[in-house]
Design a protein around this motif. Structure first.
Motif, PDB file in Angstrom:
ATOM      1  N   ALA A 117       0.431  -1.176   0.434  1.00 19.01           N
ATOM      2  CA  ALA A 117      -0.305  -0.054   0.018  1.00 19.01           C
ATOM      3  C   ALA A 117       0.825   1.444   0.074  1.00 19.01           C
ATOM      4  O   ALA A 117       1.927   1.637   0.545  1.00 19.01           O
ATOM      5  CB  ALA A 117      -1.187  -0.217   0.872  1.00 19.01           C
ATOM      6  N   LEU A 118       0.201   2.538  -0.849  1.00 12.57           N
ATOM      7  CA  LEU A 118       1.205   3.546  -0.660  1.00 12.57           C
ATOM      8  C   LEU A 118       0.117   4.249   0.327  1.00 12.57           C
ATOM      9  O   LEU A 118      -1.320   4.576   0.187  1.00 12.57           O
ATOM     10  CB  LEU A 118       0.635   4.530  -2.120  1.00 12.57           C
ATOM     11  N   THR A 119       1.059   5.207   1.052  1.00 12.62           N
ATOM     12  CA  THR A 119       0.294   6.258   2.719  1.00 12.62           C
ATOM     13  C   THR A 119       1.432   8.052   2.079  1.00 12.62           C
ATOM     14  O   THR A 119       2.574   7.698   1.529  1.00 12.62           O
ATOM     15  CB  THR A 119       0.559   5.677   3.343  1.00 12.62           C
ATOM     16  N   ILE A 120       0.286   8.446   1.888  1.00 10.67           N
ATOM     17  CA  ILE A 120       0.904   9.794   1.543  1.00 10.67           C
ATOM     18  C   ILE A 120       0.907  10.908   3.194  1.00 10.67           C
ATOM     19  O   ILE A 120      -0.317  10.361   4.054  1.00 10.67           O
ATOM     20  CB  ILE A 120       0.291  10.544   0.971  1.00 10.67           C
ATOM     21  N   GLN A 121       1.835  11.102   3.375  1.00  6.28           N
ATOM     22  CA  GLN A 121       1.753  12.200   4.456  1.00  6.28           C
ATOM     23  C   GLN A 121       2.632  13.104   4.582  1.00  6.28           C
ATOM     24  O   GLN A 121       3.040  13.218   3.778  1.00  6.28           O
ATOM     25  CB  GLN A 121       2.256  11.198   5.877  1.00  6.28           C
ATOM     26  N   GLU A 122       1.190  14.210   5.238  1.00  9.25           N
ATOM     27  CA  GLU A 122       2.638  15.975   5.220  1.00  9.25           C
ATOM     28  C   GLU A 122       3.324  15.922   5.786  1.00  9.25           C
ATOM     29  O   GLU A 122       3.308  15.078   7.021  1.00  9.25           O
ATOM     30  CB  GLU A 122       1.307  16.419   5.830  1.00  9.25           C
ATOM     31  N   SER A 123       4.457  16.471   5.843  1.00  5.56           N
ATOM     32  CA  SER A 123       5.501  16.717   6.347  1.00  5.56           C
ATOM     33  C   SER A 123       6.108  18.934   6.761  1.00  5.56           C
ATOM     34  O   SER A 123       5.899  19.043   5.981  1.00  5.56           O
ATOM     35  CB  SER A 123       7.107  16.352   6.379  1.00  5.56           C
ATOM     36  N   PRO A 124       6.576  18.852   7.624  1.00  6.67           N
ATOM     37  CA  PRO A 124       7.072  19.866   7.833  1.00  6.67           C
ATOM     38  C   PRO A 124       8.324  20.597   7.306  1.00  6.67           C
ATOM     39  O   PRO A 124       8.737  19.592   7.464  1.00  6.67           O
ATOM     40  CB  PRO A 124       7.191  19.930   9.666  1.00  6.67           C
ATOM     41  N   VAL A 125       7.819  21.765   6.715  1.00  5.77           N
ATOM     42  CA  VAL A 125       8.625  21.778   5.633  1.00  5.77           C
ATOM     43  C   VAL A 125      10.461  21.826   6.453  1.00  5.77           C
ATOM     44  O   VAL A 125      10.372  22.726   6.974  1.00  5.77           O
ATOM     45  CB  VAL A 125       8.814  22.906   4.984  1.00  5.77           C
ATOM     46  N   HIS A 126      11.734  21.355   5.770  1.00  3.50           N
ATOM     47  CA  HIS A 126      13.035  22.035   6.357  1.00  3.50           C
ATOM     48  C   HIS A 126      13.615  22.147   5.411  1.00  3.50           C
ATOM     49  O   HIS A 126      13.765  22.426   3.794  1.00  3.50           O
ATOM     50  CB  HIS A 126      13.840  20.838   6.840  1.00  3.50           C
ATOM     51  N   ILE A 127      14.967  22.992   5.132  1.00  3.43           N
ATOM     52  CA  ILE A 127      15.907  23.362   4.036  1.00  3.43           C
ATOM     53  C   ILE A 127      16.989  22.075   4.320  1.00  3.43           C
ATOM     54  O   ILE A 127      17.316  21.272   5.469  1.00  3.43           O
ATOM     55  CB  ILE A 127      16.532  24.593   5.014  1.00  3.43           C
ATOM     56  N   LEU A 128      17.069  21.301   2.850  1.00  6.90           N
ATOM     57  CA  LEU A 128      18.139  20.871   2.326  1.00  6.90           C
ATOM     58  C   LEU A 128      19.488  21.815   1.856  1.00  6.90           C
ATOM     59  O   LEU A 128      20.812  21.243   2.770  1.00  6.90           O
ATOM     60  CB  LEU A 128      17.249  20.743   1.045  1.00  6.90           C
ATOM     61  N   SER A 129      19.488  22.608   1.704  1.00  7.86           N
ATOM     62  CA  SER A 129      20.810  23.607   1.527  1.00  7.86           C
ATOM     63  C   SER A 129      20.205  25.031   1.601  1.00  7.86           C
ATOM     64  O   SER A 129      19.432  24.793   0.933  1.00  7.86           O
ATOM     65  CB  SER A 129      21.947  22.248  -0.035  1.00  7.86           C
ATOM     66  N   PRO A 130      21.685  25.688   2.355  1.00  2.00           N
ATOM     67  CA  PRO A 130      22.525  25.282   2.815  1.00  2.00           C
ATOM     68  C   PRO A 130      21.807  24.765   4.573  1.00  2.00           C
ATOM     69  O   PRO A 130      20.904  25.414   4.848  1.00  2.00           O
ATOM     70  CB  PRO A 130      23.398  26.308   3.187  1.00  2.00           C
ATOM     71  N   GLN A 131      23.202  23.726   4.733  1.00  2.00           N
ATOM     72  CA  GLN A 131      22.754  23.728   6.007  1.00  2.00           C
ATOM     73  C   GLN A 131      23.153  24.637   7.270  1.00  2.00           C
ATOM     74  O   GLN A 131      22.377  24.878   8.641  1.00  2.00           O
ATOM     75  CB  GLN A 131      23.196  21.768   6.676  1.00  2.00           C
ATOM     76  N   ASP A 132      24.398  25.086   6.317  1.00  2.15           N
ATOM     77  CA  ASP A 132      24.741  25.390   7.899  1.00  2.15           C
ATOM     78  C   ASP A 132      25.026  27.071   7.472  1.00  2.15           C
ATOM     79  O   ASP A 132      24.657  27.659   6.065  1.00  2.15           O
ATOM     80  CB  ASP A 132      26.221  26.096   8.298  1.00  2.15           C
ATOM     81  N   ARG A 133      25.689  28.401   8.040  1.00  3.67           N
ATOM     82  CA  ARG A 133      25.356  29.345   7.662  1.00  3.67           C
ATOM     83  C   ARG A 133      26.426  29.819   6.186  1.00  3.67           C
ATOM     84  O   ARG A 133      27.629  29.375   6.784  1.00  3.67           O
ATOM     85  CB  ARG A 133      25.873  30.555   8.901  1.00  3.67           C
ATOM     86  N   VAL A 134      26.358  30.690   5.469  1.00  3.97           N
ATOM     87  CA  VAL A 134      26.819  30.535   4.230  1.00  3.97           C
ATOM     88  C   VAL A 134      28.141  31.904   4.036  1.00  3.97           C
ATOM     89  O   VAL A 134      27.132  32.574   3.915  1.00  3.97           O
ATOM     90  CB  VAL A 134      26.903  30.126   2.747  1.00  3.97           C
ATOM     91  N   SER A 135      29.088  31.777   4.302  1.00  8.55           N
ATOM     92  CA  SER A 135      30.237  33.414   3.785  1.00  8.55           C
ATOM     93  C   SER A 135      30.592  33.778   2.404  1.00  8.55           C
ATOM     94  O   SER A 135      30.813  32.397   2.163  1.00  8.55           O
ATOM     95  CB  SER A 135      31.094  33.993   4.681  1.00  8.55           C
ATOM     96  N   LEU A 136      30.011  34.647   1.572  1.00  8.38           N
ATOM     97  CA  LEU A 136      30.409  35.035   0.038  1.00  8.38           C
ATOM     98  C   LEU A 136      30.905  36.182   0.322  1.00  8.38           C
ATOM     99  O   LEU A 136      30.683  36.823   0.434  1.00  8.38           O
ATOM    100  CB  LEU A 136      29.067  34.649  -0.853  1.00  8.38           C
ATOM    101  N   THR A 137      31.496  35.933  -0.505  1.00  2.00           N
ATOM    102  CA  THR A 137      32.400  37.166  -0.826  1.00  2.00           C
ATOM    103  C   THR A 137      32.493  37.480  -2.664  1.00  2.00           C
ATOM    104  O   THR A 137      32.860  36.631  -3.691  1.00  2.00           O
ATOM    105  CB  THR A 137      33.655  37.610  -0.851  1.00  2.00           C
ATOM    106  N   PHE A 138      31.898  38.639  -2.681  1.00  2.00           N
ATOM    107  CA  PHE A 138      31.981  39.227  -3.882  1.00  2.00           C
ATOM    108  C   PHE A 138      32.873  40.432  -4.907  1.00  2.00           C
ATOM    109  O   PHE A 138      33.059  41.501  -3.812  1.00  2.00           O
ATOM    110  CB  PHE A 138      30.980  39.383  -5.060  1.00  2.00           C
ATOM    111  N   THR A 139      33.173  40.769  -6.001  1.00  2.34           N
ATOM    112  CA  THR A 139      33.620  41.890  -5.810  1.00  2.34           C
ATOM    113  C   THR A 139      33.006  43.069  -6.354  1.00  2.34           C
ATOM    114  O   THR A 139      31.581  41.903  -7.462  1.00  2.34           O
ATOM    115  CB  THR A 139      34.516  42.285  -7.145  1.00  2.34           C
ATOM    116  N   THR A 140      32.285  44.634  -6.738  1.00  2.00           N
ATOM    117  CA  THR A 140      31.082  45.205  -7.582  1.00  2.00           C
ATOM    118  C   THR A 140      31.285  44.443  -8.712  1.00  2.00           C
ATOM    119  O   THR A 140      32.076  44.223  -9.872  1.00  2.00           O
ATOM    120  CB  THR A 140      32.523  46.152  -7.547  1.00  2.00           C
TER     121      THR A 140
END
Length: 612
Positions: free
Chosen positions: A294-317
């Motif tokens: 049998a197939l059962t569909i259940q609602e799940s609380p949304v969660h973040i797949l990526s990024p898991q941790d804080r991301v630090s990014l550096t760019f130039t103008t």
């Protein structure tokens, strides 16, 4: 050959060991080797070893003066250097084991195949002639028609007949068989049974279907493993699913699915199931196997797949910045924030959503776009630390170390050119950052950066640096303290002239840009046709083209607190030479009529003033 004994002839010598071992001993594989040594004294204990390792005591014996080593049924592993040691005396022999050639057994005879039973084949044969002396077995192998590989089926100890059922083959097909004899001395040539047999394996369920629980929008995968490779049929809610196409739909707009078979495994994949598909019944059927789940569909609380941790990014103008946050649920809403404030879409900031992925795009990043970005949805957030920097700054000029020499009160300008008009620079003096003041002026004009010292003092000297990014321009400034601006004259000058003569008062300075002030009898003179002021490099002149009696007086050339003094005396006619000699400060030279040049009492090569 087994049981035969090879005894060693001994050599008689002097010493603790009377009869020693020969230098070498050859023994056939399977024979018994006996090594004998006689010692001078009876009852002593010697030591037997092979290749430096002591031999077991069970192989050793001694009686009186005689010592023996017995190696029963030697093999190639017993070969080596055998030594008998007694105190400091020893005797050694090289034991060599020679192999005995054994012939492999002969092949079975009278091999026949019978296909009288359904989905089985009967194979019969007779033992080889003559029969092997050593124990042996029969090895049966199969080959699927069209393949080059022979696969072992099983081994049989007794000759006669064997029945091969369809369950012995992995998949349905036509098979050939062959048999050989195998003993400890090798294997006989193969004997191939004439013809082939069509066999079909009976499928059994190795790993059955299991109920599947997934979240809304995910794929549901049902799988089972069979004991053999065989085709089967999938069902969804009692409706047969077509397997002739890799992907299909139950009906237009309904659930999409894909059927896979890899070897023994069968899989049914239901794509992106929805909540209304919950409770669906999946079935599988093939000859001998039927299973369902049998197939059962259940609602799940949304969660973040990526990024898991804080991301630090550096760019130039001007770079393109893309921040991506992937959620666990498809097309689920999320909100972007910058520094705690909700962002607003514009041409400079674009927000997109594609399935599970949410993106914030800055087409051309600017320095002010730096900050803390957050993708927030239902209590969970992904954080991005974005830093936007200007591209590296390069100094165009100067490329070499610059040395500047100046005197006190002189204006000094240090210039540095960078490759970008908006590039910031920092000025340093002796390692300390310079701040603008009344004594230091910092100028910024296009790509040019200047540090100006309007009126330098000795303390303004030092090492200056113009720092732009990771590059630096170096300047060494030296300020010399000048005690006097006026180089010449160094004393008071007296000038005597006749009315209408041309009189020139000359003052030489140490710097060409210095400004002077001329006065007569304490009052500043005003330039006119009758009084000219001239400036040439470091020389300053006051000219009276046609001097008059009223032009007599005290003239000063003043700069700062210094001055050069000229006393001018104008008369109606020439004075006698004798009368001029009465003045010790004045010397008159007559060059020609109506023309007089006056020189001071200082050396004649330093002209100070005169008349023409």
């Amino acid at each position: 050959m087994r049981g035969r004994v090879r005894t060693v002839a001994n050599v008689t010598v002097k010493g603790p060991i009377l009869k020693r071992l020969p230098r070498k001993l050859d023994v056939l594989e399977g024979e018994n080797a006996v090594l004998l040594v006689e010692t001078l004294e009876a009852g002593v204990e010697g030591r037997w070893s092979r290749d430096g390792e002591e031999l077991p005591v069970i192989c050793q014996s001694s009686s009186g003066h005689m010592h023996a080593l017995v190696l029963p049924g030697v093999t190639r592993e017993d070969a080596g250097e055998v030594t008998f040691s007694l105190g400091n005396s020893r005797t050694t022999t090289l034991l060599r084991v020679k192999c005995v050639k054994h012939s492999p057994p002969g092949p079975p005879i009278l091999a026949e195949m019978f296909k009288g039973h359904k989905n089985t084949v009967l194979l019969t044969w007779k033992p080889p002639e003559p029969a092997p002396e050593t124990p042996f077995i029969y090895r049966l192998e199969r080959q699927e028609v069209g393949s080059e590989d022979w696969i072992q089926c099983f081994s049989i100890e007794k000759a006669g007949a064997v029945e091969v059922p369809g369950d012995c083959v992995p998949s349905e097909g036509d098979y050939r068989f062959r048999i050989c004899t195998v003993s400890g001395h090798g294997r006989s040539p193969h004997v191939v049974f004439h013809g082939s047999a069509h066999l079909v394996p009976t499928a059994r369920l190795v790993a059955g279907l299991e109920d599947v629980q997934v979240y809304d929008g995910e794929d549901a995968v049902f799988s089972l493993d069979l004991s053999t490779i065989i085709q089967g049929t999938w069902f969804l809610n009692g409706e047969e699913l077509k397997s002739n196409e890799p992907e299909g739909q139950v009906e237009p707009g309904a659930l999409r699915y894909r059927i896979e078979q890899k070897g023994l495994q069968h899989r049914l994949i239901l794509h992106a199931v929805k909540h209304q598909d919950s409770g669906a019944l999946v079935g599988f059927s093939c000859p001998g196997v039927q299973d369902s789940a049998a197939l059962t569909i259940q609602e799940s609380p949304v969660h973040i797949l990526s990024p898991q941790d804080r991301v630090s990014l550096t760019f130039t103008t001007s770079e393109r910045v893309v921040l991506t946050c992937e959620l666990s649920r498809v097309d689920f809403p999320a909100t972007w924030y910058k520094d705690g404030q909700k962002v607003e879409e514009s041409e400079l900031l674009v927000v997109k959503m594609d399935g599970r992925k949410h993106r914030l795009i800055l087409p051309e990043a600017k320095v002010q776009d730096s900050g803390e970005f957050e993708c927030r949805t239902e209590g969970v957030s992904a954080f991005f630390g974005v830093t936007v920097q200007d591209p590296p700054v390069h100094i165009v000029d100067p490329r070499e170390h610059v040395f500047v020499h100046a005197i006190t009160s002189e204006c000094v300008m240090l210039a540095c050119e960078v490759d970008r008009e908006d590039a910031p620079v920092r000025w340093y003096k002796d390692g300390q950052e310079v701040e603008e003041s009344d004594f230091v002026v910092l100028e910024n004009e296009g790509p040019h950066r200047r540090l100006v010292l309007p009126a330098t003092q000795p303390s303004d000297g030092g090492e200056f640096q113009c720092v732009a990014g990771d590059e630096c321009a170096y300047f060494t400034v030296t300020i010399t303290d000048v005690s006097s601006w006026i180089v010449y004259p160094s004393g008071k000058v007296y000038v005597a002239a006749v009315r209408l003569e041309r009189v020139v008062l000359t003052c030489e300075l140490c710097r060409p840009w210095a400004e002077v002030r001329w006065t007569k009898d304490g009052e500043e003179v005003v330039e006119s046709p009758a009084l000219l002021l001239q400036k040439e490099d470091t020389v300053r002149r006051l000219v009276l083209p046609a001097v008059q009696l009223e032009d007599s007086g005290e003239y000063l050339c003043e700069i700062d607190d210094e001055s050069a003094s000229f006393t001018v005396t104008v008369t109606e006619s020439y004075q006698s030479q004798d009368s001029s000699n009465n003045n010790p400060e004045l010397c008159v030279l007559l060059k020609k009529p109506k023309t007089r040049r006056l020189w001071s009492r200082f050396p004649p090569w330093r002209r100070t003033a005169g008349t023409e």
